[in-house]
Design a protein around this motif. Sequence first.
Motif, PDB file in Angstrom:
ATOM      1  N   MET A 239     -65.866  28.655  -1.838  1.00  0.00           N
ATOM      2  CA  MET A 239     -64.964  29.437  -1.911  1.00  0.00           C
ATOM      3  C   MET A 239     -63.973  29.100  -0.761  1.00  0.00           C
ATOM      4  SD  MET A 239     -64.733  33.362  -1.619  1.00  0.00           S
ATOM      5  CE  MET A 239     -65.066  33.663   0.114  1.00  0.00           C
ATOM      6  N   CYS A 314     -62.672  30.622  -6.456  1.00  0.00           N
ATOM      7  CA  CYS A 314     -62.502  31.518  -5.583  1.00  0.00           C
ATOM      8  C   CYS A 314     -62.714  32.800  -6.408  1.00  0.00           C
ATOM      9  CB  CYS A 314     -61.352  31.498  -4.857  1.00  0.00           C
ATOM     10  SG  CYS A 314     -61.056  29.957  -3.886  1.00  0.00           S
ATOM     11  N   ALA A 340     -59.512  36.793   0.113  1.00  0.00           N
ATOM     12  CA  ALA A 340     -60.736  36.891  -0.668  1.00  0.00           C
ATOM     13  C   ALA A 340     -61.638  37.940   0.173  1.00  0.00           C
ATOM     14  CB  ALA A 340     -61.531  35.549  -0.157  1.00  0.00           C
TER      15      ALA A 340
END
Length: 347
Positions: A239, A314, A340
Amino acid sequence: MLVLDAAQRCLSADAAFAHIFDTGSAGLTGRALTETSLPKPLVAALAEAADAALAGNGIRRAQVSIEEDESTRNFAILALPSNESVTLVVSPCTGASQTQGKAERFAHLRAEASLFMRDHVLSVVSHDLRGPLNAIHSWGYVLERKVDAKDPAAQRALAGIRSGVEQQVKLIEQSVDTTRAETKALALSLAPVAVRSVLDKSVSLAKGSLALQRGVAITVESPLAEEQVEGDAERLTQMLWLMLTFAVEASARDTTVQVASVIEGNMWRTDVRFTASAKALTDASAPHALEAFARRQALEPREGGRIAWAFALCKRVTEAHGGAFEHANIVDGTEVVLSARIAVAGM
């Protein structure tokens, strides 16, 4: 990724697959698998996995080892069947030679990003097609009550509408929904993860795989030291690598990608900040990790708050860890933040 039809003829091959085996996509497309220059052990394993997936109409996994100049390269194969074709995801796995380790790690990360992006696009297609089909289906019933039941031409037209809708729905269910089953429910290998270690590893991978070649610097500002989350270290690394790699691809040479990573309450938050350059993102002469169509699509305005296709991995990884992924429109010349958030507590 490599896509074969039922006769094992290559329909397409992405750049990551071509990179792993030092061949060109053009040299594979349109050829029977046995006619390609791919290593024979790989061809045999791909053929067997493809046949098994199509015959059983389900996902199949396999592994293959290839001996090369006193070294061994090991690959994992994932076969995903659709209606009349099978998608084969080939990834380097434990045992690959140290000399080729970095290149194959890069190829593996690209393949994972491509797999999740493909499934995300199929999900969008499935969702967006169902709305119009439902409307056509409903209006068909409205017309059925208005049209003369004794008019054969009108009745044939209505039957054609209903049949067309049913065929499209079946196609969506069989070819679209089943093809994206591999990432629909993301399995995680949960364990305590040192977030600073994952962050530093991801930055190192992004620098070595692309940033140095493109002349883009990456800086990190973070107070994190020994903090941990319960998560899947490999998925979290993928990610962060993807966030950083996209930022590098979208940044002009001699600019800097800034990373900030902190613990906020019960969330681990990482922001990747850069100034978007449409020219850098779409320049075909520069090295890239992401497919050209995904890079072009990222520059389009977001519809209904949807993410750009390139960030599908992601989104899935953050959501599987009880968090979220966000970004604003990626506009040429503006500052963009990719964010994130991962839950610090367990799932």
